[in-house]
Design an enzyme around this catalytic site. Structure first.
Site, mmCIF file in Angstrom:
data_model
loop_
_atom_site.group_PDB
_atom_site.id
_atom_site.type_symbol
_atom_site.label_atom_id
_atom_site.label_comp_id
_atom_site.label_asym_id
_atom_site.label_seq_id
_atom_site.Cartn_x
_atom_site.Cartn_y
_atom_site.Cartn_z
ATOM 1 N N CYS A 141 68.668 6.163 -2.939
ATOM 2 C CA CYS A 141 69.444 5.616 -4.046
ATOM 3 C C CYS A 141 68.593 5.414 -5.298
ATOM 4 O O CYS A 141 69.055 5.651 -6.414
ATOM 5 C CB CYS A 141 70.110 4.312 -3.619
ATOM 6 S SG CYS A 141 71.358 4.578 -2.330
ATOM 7 N N CYS A 197 67.345 1.819 -1.664
ATOM 8 C CA CYS A 197 66.470 2.581 -0.770
ATOM 9 C C CYS A 197 65.903 3.776 -1.544
ATOM 10 O O CYS A 197 66.298 4.022 -2.695
ATOM 11 C CB CYS A 197 67.270 3.067 0.439
ATOM 12 S SG CYS A 197 68.467 4.363 0.057
ATOM 13 N N HIS A 232 76.271 5.165 0.543
ATOM 14 C CA HIS A 232 75.621 3.957 0.027
ATOM 15 C C HIS A 232 76.349 3.515 -1.236
ATOM 16 O O HIS A 232 76.805 4.351 -2.028
ATOM 17 C CB HIS A 232 74.158 4.231 -0.299
ATOM 18 C CG HIS A 232 73.295 4.430 0.906
ATOM 19 N ND1 HIS A 232 71.999 3.979 0.960
ATOM 20 C CD2 HIS A 232 73.527 5.023 2.103
ATOM 21 C CE1 HIS A 232 71.470 4.303 2.129
ATOM 22 N NE2 HIS A 232 72.384 4.938 2.843
ATOM 23 N N GLU A 274 75.420 2.438 -4.088
ATOM 24 C CA GLU A 274 74.916 2.982 -5.353
ATOM 25 C C GLU A 274 75.399 4.416 -5.580
ATOM 26 O O GLU A 274 75.811 4.777 -6.685
ATOM 27 C CB GLU A 274 73.379 2.989 -5.377
ATOM 28 C CG GLU A 274 72.748 1.624 -5.198
ATOM 29 C CD GLU A 274 72.381 1.298 -3.756
ATOM 30 O OE1 GLU A 274 71.368 0.615 -3.570
ATOM 31 O OE2 GLU A 274 73.107 1.712 -2.831
#
Length: 144
Positions: A79, A76, A46, A48
């Site tokens: 993260c 999410c 991801h 992040e």
């Protein structure tokens, strides 16, 4: 946020969901990241998390308490938890994520006082541009 959008465009080109992230401290860009789950076959890829890892490496510390994380999509749960664990001072995001967002949409990790760290949040920055890129990506995948 404009730099995060550039990273999101790069993810789009690689075939990943177009999410980009940038970490800034004291007005200087420390690290950038983009989704790379498809490109690197990495479930943790991801934007992040990529940016958090890079920032920690550059700053030689896991504590990012003087940093701001800019990301094009609401984080999410994974993260959001990671940015709290990294002690990020501020989160700035573009588009809401009604399906998986953990900073106001489904959950709100940023306001849960049971966590040992609280993060200031600004949402909706370049929201339309961020949402449009995501919509374009998913339309291209669905053939619409």
């Amino acid at each position: 946020m404009a730099l995060a959008l550039e990273e999101a465009h790069r993810a789009f080109v690689q075939g990943d969901v177009p999410v980009g992230a940038v970490i800034v401290r004291g007005g200087d860009v420390v690290a950038e990241g983009r989704n790379c789950r498809v490109a690197e076959s990495d479930p943790l890829g991801h934007a992040e998390l990529v940016a958090l890892r890079r920032a920690s490496s550059v700053l030689d510390t896991w504590r990012l308490d003087g940093c701001t994380l800019y990301v094009t999509l609401e984080p999410c749960p994974m993260c959001a938890g990671a940015l709290l664990q990294a002690r990020v001072k501020e989160l700035v995001f573009g588009a809401d994520d009604p399906r998986a967002g953990a900073v106001g949409s489904l959950y709100d990790f940023s306001r849960d006082m049971r966590f040992p760290w609280v993060c200031r949040v600004r949402k909706g920055v370049l929201k339309e541009e961020c949402a449009a890129l995501l919509s374009r990506f998913f339309r291209s995948r669905r053939g619409c």
